[in-house]
Design a protein around this motif. Structure first.
Motif, PDB file in Angstrom:
ATOM      1  N   GLY A  28      54.419  41.950  35.467  1.00  0.00           N
ATOM      2  CA  GLY A  28      54.958  41.634  36.791  1.00  0.00           C
ATOM      3  C   GLY A  28      54.444  40.306  37.297  1.00  0.00           C
ATOM      4  N   ALA A  29      53.161  40.019  37.060  1.00  0.00           N
ATOM      5  CA  ALA A  29      52.581  38.743  37.479  1.00  0.00           C
ATOM      6  C   ALA A  29      53.189  37.590  36.693  1.00  0.00           C
ATOM      7  CB  ALA A  29      51.067  38.775  37.294  1.00  0.00           C
ATOM      8  N   ALA A  30      53.473  37.824  35.427  1.00  0.00           N
ATOM      9  CA  ALA A  30      54.095  36.783  34.610  1.00  0.00           C
ATOM     10  C   ALA A  30      55.505  36.479  35.103  1.00  0.00           C
ATOM     11  CB  ALA A  30      54.135  37.210  33.151  1.00  0.00           C
ATOM     12  N   SER A  31      56.178  37.496  35.636  1.00  0.00           N
ATOM     13  CA  SER A  31      57.535  37.261  36.121  1.00  0.00           C
ATOM     14  C   SER A  31      57.526  36.368  37.357  1.00  0.00           C
ATOM     15  CB  SER A  31      58.249  38.580  36.406  1.00  0.00           C
ATOM     16  OG  SER A  31      57.684  39.223  37.522  1.00  0.00           O
ATOM     17  N   ASP A  32      56.389  36.308  38.069  1.00  0.00           N
ATOM     18  CA  ASP A  32      56.281  35.370  39.188  1.00  0.00           C
ATOM     19  C   ASP A  32      56.196  33.940  38.670  1.00  0.00           C
ATOM     20  OD1 ASP A  32      56.360  37.423  41.021  1.00  0.00           O
ATOM     21  OD2 ASP A  32      54.176  37.615  41.133  1.00  0.00           O
ATOM     22  N   ALA A  33      55.550  33.767  37.540  1.00  0.00           N
ATOM     23  CA  ALA A  33      55.413  32.440  36.951  1.00  0.00           C
ATOM     24  C   ALA A  33      56.708  31.999  36.262  1.00  0.00           C
ATOM     25  CB  ALA A  33      54.263  32.428  35.952  1.00  0.00           C
ATOM     26  N   TYR A  34      57.474  32.960  35.753  1.00  0.00           N
ATOM     27  CA  TYR A  34      58.727  32.667  35.056  1.00  0.00           C
ATOM     28  C   TYR A  34      59.864  33.418  35.746  1.00  0.00           C
ATOM     29  CZ  TYR A  34      55.434  31.115  31.516  1.00  0.00           C
ATOM     30  OH  TYR A  34      54.420  30.496  30.870  1.00  0.00           O
ATOM     31  N   PRO A  35      60.545  32.795  36.697  1.00  0.00           N
ATOM     32  CA  PRO A  35      61.604  33.478  37.454  1.00  0.00           C
ATOM     33  C   PRO A  35      62.729  34.023  36.576  1.00  0.00           C
ATOM     34  CG  PRO A  35      61.077  31.364  38.452  1.00  0.00           C
ATOM     35  CD  PRO A  35      60.325  31.445  37.159  1.00  0.00           C
ATOM     36  N   TRP A  36      62.961  33.441  35.404  1.00  0.00           N
ATOM     37  CA  TRP A  36      64.029  33.927  34.539  1.00  0.00           C
ATOM     38  C   TRP A  36      63.760  35.350  34.075  1.00  0.00           C
ATOM     39  CZ3 TRP A  36      62.854  35.496  29.669  1.00  0.00           C
ATOM     40  CH2 TRP A  36      61.676  35.031  29.114  1.00  0.00           C
ATOM     41  N   VAL A  37      62.475  35.758  34.014  1.00  0.00           N
ATOM     42  CA  VAL A  37      62.148  37.133  33.605  1.00  0.00           C
ATOM     43  C   VAL A  37      62.732  38.115  34.616  1.00  0.00           C
ATOM     44  CG1 VAL A  37      60.257  38.769  33.206  1.00  0.00           C
ATOM     45  CG2 VAL A  37      60.073  36.424  32.365  1.00  0.00           C
ATOM     46  N   LYS A  38      62.542  37.820  35.911  1.00  0.00           N
ATOM     47  CA  LYS A  38      63.109  38.688  36.952  1.00  0.00           C
ATOM     48  C   LYS A  38      64.638  38.669  36.911  1.00  0.00           C
ATOM     49  CE  LYS A  38      59.490  38.838  40.387  1.00  0.00           C
ATOM     50  NZ  LYS A  38      59.052  38.450  41.726  1.00  0.00           N
ATOM     51  N   ALA A  39      65.209  37.489  36.691  1.00  0.00           N
ATOM     52  CA  ALA A  39      66.664  37.382  36.655  1.00  0.00           C
ATOM     53  C   ALA A  39      67.248  38.210  35.513  1.00  0.00           C
ATOM     54  CB  ALA A  39      67.080  35.921  36.525  1.00  0.00           C
ATOM     55  N   VAL A  40      66.637  38.134  34.339  1.00  0.00           N
ATOM     56  CA  VAL A  40      67.116  38.903  33.193  1.00  0.00           C
ATOM     57  C   VAL A  40      66.934  40.399  33.449  1.00  0.00           C
ATOM     58  CG1 VAL A  40      66.652  39.442  30.762  1.00  0.00           C
ATOM     59  CG2 VAL A  40      66.812  37.073  31.505  1.00  0.00           C
ATOM     60  N   PHE A  41      65.793  40.775  34.013  1.00  0.00           N
ATOM     61  CA  PHE A  41      65.537  42.178  34.327  1.00  0.00           C
ATOM     62  C   PHE A  41      66.605  42.733  35.267  1.00  0.00           C
ATOM     63  CE2 PHE A  41      63.785  45.242  37.346  1.00  0.00           C
ATOM     64  CZ  PHE A  41      63.486  46.282  36.482  1.00  0.00           C
ATOM     65  N   TRP A  42      66.881  42.025  36.365  1.00  0.00           N
ATOM     66  CA  TRP A  42      67.874  42.506  37.333  1.00  0.00           C
ATOM     67  C   TRP A  42      69.281  42.492  36.755  1.00  0.00           C
ATOM     68  CZ3 TRP A  42      66.935  45.518  41.129  1.00  0.00           C
ATOM     69  CH2 TRP A  42      65.675  45.518  41.711  1.00  0.00           C
ATOM     70  N   ASP A  43      69.577  41.508  35.930  1.00  0.00           N
ATOM     71  CA  ASP A  43      70.885  41.443  35.284  1.00  0.00           C
ATOM     72  C   ASP A  43      71.109  42.664  34.401  1.00  0.00           C
ATOM     73  OD1 ASP A  43      73.358  40.285  34.380  1.00  0.00           O
ATOM     74  OD2 ASP A  43      72.307  39.700  32.547  1.00  0.00           O
ATOM     75  N   ILE A  44      70.130  42.976  33.581  1.00  0.00           N
ATOM     76  CA  ILE A  44      70.246  44.124  32.674  1.00  0.00           C
ATOM     77  C   ILE A  44      70.290  45.430  33.465  1.00  0.00           C
ATOM     78  CG2 ILE A  44      69.028  45.443  30.890  1.00  0.00           C
ATOM     79  CD1 ILE A  44      68.084  42.711  29.785  1.00  0.00           C
ATOM     80  N   LEU A  45      69.433  45.558  34.472  1.00  0.00           N
ATOM     81  CA  LEU A  45      69.390  46.780  35.269  1.00  0.00           C
ATOM     82  C   LEU A  45      70.709  47.033  35.989  1.00  0.00           C
ATOM     83  CD1 LEU A  45      67.677  49.148  36.387  1.00  0.00           C
ATOM     84  CD2 LEU A  45      67.127  47.644  38.315  1.00  0.00           C
ATOM     85  N   LEU A  46      71.246  46.029  36.650  1.00  0.00           N
ATOM     86  CA  LEU A  46      72.502  46.210  37.384  1.00  0.00           C
ATOM     87  C   LEU A  46      73.680  46.475  36.447  1.00  0.00           C
ATOM     88  CD1 LEU A  46      72.070  43.541  40.184  1.00  0.00           C
ATOM     89  CD2 LEU A  46      71.859  46.026  40.372  1.00  0.00           C
ATOM     90  N   PHE A  47      73.717  45.795  35.300  1.00  0.00           N
ATOM     91  CA  PHE A  47      74.776  46.040  34.327  1.00  0.00           C
ATOM     92  C   PHE A  47      74.704  47.477  33.813  1.00  0.00           C
ATOM     93  CE2 PHE A  47      76.224  46.155  29.876  1.00  0.00           C
ATOM     94  CZ  PHE A  47      77.554  45.824  30.077  1.00  0.00           C
ATOM     95  N   ASN A  48      73.502  47.933  33.475  1.00  0.00           N
ATOM     96  CA  ASN A  48      73.347  49.300  32.970  1.00  0.00           C
ATOM     97  C   ASN A  48      73.738  50.332  34.031  1.00  0.00           C
ATOM     98  OD1 ASN A  48      72.447  48.142  30.644  1.00  0.00           O
ATOM     99  ND2 ASN A  48      70.491  49.173  30.598  1.00  0.00           N
ATOM    100  N   LEU A  49      73.379  50.102  35.283  1.00  0.00           N
ATOM    101  CA  LEU A  49      73.774  51.026  36.353  1.00  0.00           C
ATOM    102  C   LEU A  49      75.293  51.047  36.527  1.00  0.00           C
ATOM    103  CD1 LEU A  49      71.016  50.359  39.029  1.00  0.00           C
ATOM    104  CD2 LEU A  49      71.337  52.436  37.672  1.00  0.00           C
ATOM    105  N   PHE A  50      75.912  49.867  36.482  1.00  0.00           N
ATOM    106  CA  PHE A  50      77.361  49.783  36.594  1.00  0.00           C
ATOM    107  C   PHE A  50      78.045  50.525  35.451  1.00  0.00           C
ATOM    108  CE2 PHE A  50      81.321  47.658  35.411  1.00  0.00           C
ATOM    109  CZ  PHE A  50      82.062  47.842  36.583  1.00  0.00           C
ATOM    110  N   MET A  51      77.571  50.301  34.236  1.00  0.00           N
ATOM    111  CA  MET A  51      78.193  50.955  33.078  1.00  0.00           C
ATOM    112  C   MET A  51      77.969  52.459  33.096  1.00  0.00           C
ATOM    113  SD  MET A  51      79.879  48.602  31.797  1.00  0.00           S
ATOM    114  CE  MET A  51      80.615  49.668  30.585  1.00  0.00           C
TER     115      MET A  51
END
Length: 118
Positions: A28-51
């Protein structure tokens, strides 16, 4: 499939670089340093919920929807691709694949009213 595989390779590489005993809090702390980690996480999570929502919408029996949803969360896009390919081979129509149980009887090839067949 290639995108999923490359994401896994990048994750495993990043994990091995930081040590295999990394905790969830450190990730979680690393995701603060690398914003793309959070973006990929939310992208995958929302896609999986939608599907998963679409699987529950489409399937006639909730037990099959649960099994398909769990398989999708565990295997990912590989399962989804095989699932849709099997539906296309079975039904041959994008409308039937997308709507599933929500097609009218007439569209499914059954009778709409007594004595009327499509």
């Amino acid at each position: 499939m290639l995108a999923s595989l490359s994401a896994v390779v990048m994750f495993v590489w990043a994990w091995s670089q930081s040590g295999l005993s990394v905790s969830v809090a450190q990730i979680g702390a690393a995701s603060d340093a690398y914003p793309w980690v959070k973006a990929v996480f939310w992208d995958i999570l929302l896609f999986n919920l939608f599907m998963s929502g679409w699987l529950f919408y489409r399937e006639e029996h909730w037990s099959r929807a649960v099994l398909c949803s769990v398989a999708f969360w565990m295997v990912g896009s590989v399962f989804l691709g095989l699932y849709i390919a099997a539906l296309m081979l079975e039904h041959g129509s994008v409308q039937r694949v997308l709507l599933g149980r929500h097609l009218s009887r007439r569209d499914r090839g059954g009778c709409d009213r007594a004595g009327e067949f499509a």
